[in-house]
Design a protein around this motif. Structure first.
Motif, PDB file in Angstrom:
ATOM      1  N   GLN A 318       0.841  -1.191   0.000  1.00  0.00           N
ATOM      2  CA  GLN A 318       0.000   0.000   0.000  1.00  0.00           C
ATOM      3  C   GLN A 318       0.882   1.250   0.000  1.00  0.00           C
ATOM      4  OE1 GLN A 318      -3.108  -0.031  -0.598  1.00  0.00           O
ATOM      5  NE2 GLN A 318      -4.358  -0.818   1.055  1.00  0.00           N
ATOM      6  N   PHE A 320       0.967   4.759   1.737  1.00  0.00           N
ATOM      7  CA  PHE A 320       0.372   5.546   2.816  1.00  0.00           C
ATOM      8  C   PHE A 320       0.839   6.996   2.721  1.00  0.00           C
ATOM      9  CE2 PHE A 320       0.415   1.193   4.417  1.00  0.00           C
ATOM     10  CZ  PHE A 320      -0.886   1.062   4.903  1.00  0.00           C
ATOM     11  N   THR A 321      -0.061   7.902   3.016  1.00  0.00           N
ATOM     12  CA  THR A 321       0.280   9.322   2.996  1.00  0.00           C
ATOM     13  C   THR A 321       0.063   9.983   4.349  1.00  0.00           C
ATOM     14  OG1 THR A 321      -1.966   9.885   2.260  1.00  0.00           O
ATOM     15  CG2 THR A 321      -0.291   9.539   0.546  1.00  0.00           C
ATOM     16  N   SER A 322      -0.520   9.243   5.289  1.00  0.00           N
ATOM     17  CA  SER A 322      -0.844   9.830   6.588  1.00  0.00           C
ATOM     18  C   SER A 322      -0.618   8.820   7.702  1.00  0.00           C
ATOM     19  CB  SER A 322      -2.305  10.283   6.601  1.00  0.00           C
ATOM     20  OG  SER A 322      -2.731  10.582   7.908  1.00  0.00           O
ATOM     21  N   ASP A 325      -3.852   6.914   8.915  1.00  0.00           N
ATOM     22  CA  ASP A 325      -4.565   5.939   8.089  1.00  0.00           C
ATOM     23  C   ASP A 325      -5.033   4.771   8.967  1.00  0.00           C
ATOM     24  OD1 ASP A 325      -4.759   3.417   6.381  1.00  0.00           O
ATOM     25  OD2 ASP A 325      -4.562   4.955   4.847  1.00  0.00           O
ATOM     26  N   LEU A 328      -2.985   1.568   8.756  1.00  0.00           N
ATOM     27  CA  LEU A 328      -1.667   1.718   9.362  1.00  0.00           C
ATOM     28  C   LEU A 328      -1.771   1.696  10.887  1.00  0.00           C
ATOM     29  CD1 LEU A 328       1.336   2.216   9.127  1.00  0.00           C
ATOM     30  CD2 LEU A 328       0.875   4.653   8.808  1.00  0.00           C
TER      31      LEU A 328
END
Length: 651
Positions: A318, A320-322, A325, A328
């Motif tokens: 995946q 992830f940008t944050s 999430d 996460l």
């Protein structure tokens, strides 16, 4: 199950019932219990279970220590789904008759059914002592050892079983599977022998043919492997495992179109199978089809969201940008809550370390990587002194004088191109550039020289016969590597650890090109520390050991630099390739004795399967983010920072 007068006595004496316990009726009460037991056995065998249970209970009311009633009442409870009631009775019967073959066998099977592998193993170990010439007892023991991951002892148990009952194909099948699991030098060949016995005895056994195909595929015997796998799919077209194996054989030979076609067929059969979805996802990853791959990782995870292994696989693919999430957060909570320190937790720690690194959360990233490494290191040991002696021996054995003597004995082929260096140094990227040339087939990380090294341990110096044998076997291995649409004259082998075998390789193939990829020592070692090699590199999980290994590597490479001919040995720095892709790429192709081709600049478009940890990098254009990465972690990597003072190229 029915006990008659001429049946073997349940006490385990080996006598007939009428000559043993039935003949020892000393009281009317015992005679009545024996008669009632015979009625219970008859009812049990005929499926009148309530009646049988009532009779067993009556006997036990009269004599709670009656071993037969204890045991068979326990069996009846187990057969009717009341295993927790069964276990105390089964165990009591074993106390009363600890050497009864039937009691031990049934107890082991019940322990297996409830997943108590340790008790099942202990029970079967006792059984092998009671009946050491019974192949079935050793077979049961082997199964329990394999369930617990103890393949070494399982192999010995299965060998006992096949030695005692060599006509039983199931025993040979299990031995072959165990040998594939062990995968030591020679094990795949031995497994092949086992599976040939299976299909000879049971030619309609689809699983046997499938296993045969797996072994042949591992030995790079493509055509035979495909025949075996196709036979398995024909015998059992509704089973997904043969289709999976058939696809893997195609993929191993870079026949991407055929592999994907077979996978598409298998999807219809195995949409709910974790292994199929994970394997298909990995395969698509190898081909650089990352967006499609995630679909199958998601499918596996969503079926079993509590499985840490599947969670690791899913989050690893995946983006992830944050930090907030939900997926996460779930993974981080799972690590914090984990009570068992097994393989799945290790994999999850490494996956989270990588994610945190990409999110530039370097403190958290190192914490996860460090935990994963510490857990892995608990099961491994790196012997520094032994490794130092290996390096000393190589330097002594392959000096310039030795090469002068061996040169005339070597095979003249220029087919092989060897790419060596520390793991995570850029060998995969280098191979992808070279293998993009229309005259080169990419062989990936070949295990050939590892096997030769182990095979030759203790055999002394090379002679002409040994060199000829090794050369022919190597060329046969390389001949099995296909490159669709190419007329190839060169084949690469990018096993990084072949830096230990430069001397052996040059002795066998004095005209082969050997390319050494160097990388900044701290960046290189940190990248190794951040990679979950799953036990193949025992030095990699401790920073002090890692620094030691790097220094010994540098010592050996300095020796090769001094004794190898420059027209057959080429070195370059990974950082130079990043800074000047075309310049270094042209020098590589020229060194390989090939004309320049612009396709080598578009290595990321090459559709050959990449089967190493560097898969993401070689599917992208050249990038610089891996240079000086170590600076983010300087506070935690003291042993590696010491390399800055001693290592070449550390400036």
């Amino acid at each position: 199950m029915e006990l008659g007068r001429n049946s073997p006595c349940p006490c385990g004496s080996g006598k007939k019932y009428k000559q043993c316990c039935l003949g020892n009726q000393s009281t009317p009460e015992k005679a009545a219990s024996d008669a009632l037991f015979l009625q219970a056995q008859r009812a049990h065998a005929e499926g009148r279970l309530a009646e049988a249970q009532a009779h067993y209970a009556t006997i036990l009311d009269r004599d709670s220590q009656n071993p037969d009633a204890c045991h068979f009442q326990g069996l009846l409870y187990h057969q009717t789904g009341r295993t927790q009631l069964a276990l105390p009775l089964i165990e009591r019967s074993l106390v009363l008759r600890p050497q009864n073959k039937s009691f031990l066998t049934n107890a082991g099977l019940i322990y297996q059914a409830v997943g108590n592998w340790k008790k099942a193993e202990a029970t079967y170990r006792t059984l092998t002592k009671v009946v050491p010439q019974d192949g079935t007892a050793w077979q049961h023991l082997g199964q329990m050892l394999m369930e617990q991951g103890n393949a070494d002892e399982a192999e010995q148990a299965y060998r006992k079983a096949t030695g005692l009952s060599g006509s039983n194909p199931e025993y040979w099948k299990n031995l072959g599977i165990t040998l594939l699991k062990l995968n030591r030098p020679g094990d795949v060949e031995d497994a092949l022998h086992c599976f040939r016995k299976v299909v000879a005895a049971t030619p309609d056994d689809a699983e046997g043919h499938n296993n045969l195909g797996i072994a042949l595929g591992l030995l790079n015997r493509r055509d035979e492997a495909l025949d075996a796998a196709r036979t398995a799919t024909r015998l059992d077209p509704r089973s997904w495992q043969p289709w999976l194996n058939l696809a893997q054989i195609y993929l191993t030979n870079d026949e991407v179109g055929n592999a994907l076609e077979v996978y598409q067929h298998g999807i219809e059969l195995a949409a709910d199978k974790d292994m199929f979805n994970i394997t298909l996802g990995h395969t698509l990853n190898l081909l650089g089809k990352f967006d499609t791959a995630i679909t199958f990782f998601r499918r596996a995870y969503e079926k079993n969201p509590r499985d840490l292994g599947l969670l690791s696989q899913f989050i690893s693919h995946q983006k992830f940008t944050s930090l907030g999430d939900p997926l996460l957060l779930k993974a981080r909570t799972a690590v914090d809550a984990a009570s068992e320190e097994g393989e799945e937790l290790i994999i999850l720690c490494f996956a989270l370390g990588k994610i945190m690194d990409k999110l530039e959360q370097y403190e958290a990233a190192f914490a996860y990587y460090h935990r994963g490494n510490c857990l892995r290191a608990q099961t491994l040991q790196f012997d520094r002194e032994s490794h130092r002696r290996v390096i000393d021996s190589l330097i002594q054995q392959y000096d310039s004088g030795a090469f002068e003597k061996l040169h005339a004995l070597g095979n003249p082929s220029e087919t092989p191109i060897y790419i060596v260096g520390m793991p995570r140094s850029g060998t995969t990227l280098t191979e992808q550039i070279i293998a993009s040339h229309p005259q080169v087939a990419g062989g990936g990380e070949r295990g050939f020289w590892t096997g030769i090294e182990k095979e030759r341990a203790g055999k002394g110096r090379l002679d002409k016969d040994a060199i000829d044998t090794i050369a022919q076997a190597c060329l046969a291995d390389l001949a099995g590597i296909k490159a669709a649409g190419k007329q190839t004259t060169r084949v690469t082998d990018k096993m990084p650890q072949n830096f230990l075998r430069v001397g052996l390789i040059h002795a066998v193939f004095p005209n082969a090109r050997i390319i050494h990829v160097r990388r900044h020592p701290v960046d290189n070692c940190l990248s190794i520390y951040f990679q979950n090699f799953r036990g193949d590199h025992p030095y990699a999980y401790d920073l002090d050991n890692l620094a030691y290994y790097r220094r010994e590597y540098e010592r050996l490479m300095q020796h090769w630099r001094e004794v190898m001919p420059t027209d057959r040995y080429f070195e370059f720095d990974y950082e130079d390739l990043v800074a000047d892709q075309e310049g270094i790429s042209r020098r590589l192709i020229e060194f390989c004795g090939l004309e320049w081709d612009d396709t080598c600049l578009n290595f990321h478009e090459n559709e050959r399967a990449i089967k190493t940890a560097s898969i993401w990098q070689v599917r992208q254009k050249m990038y610089t983010s891996s240079v000086d990465r170590w600076r983010h972690y300087a506070a935690h990597i003291g042993p590696l920072l010491a390399l800055l003072e001693t290592s070449p190229g550390a400036a």
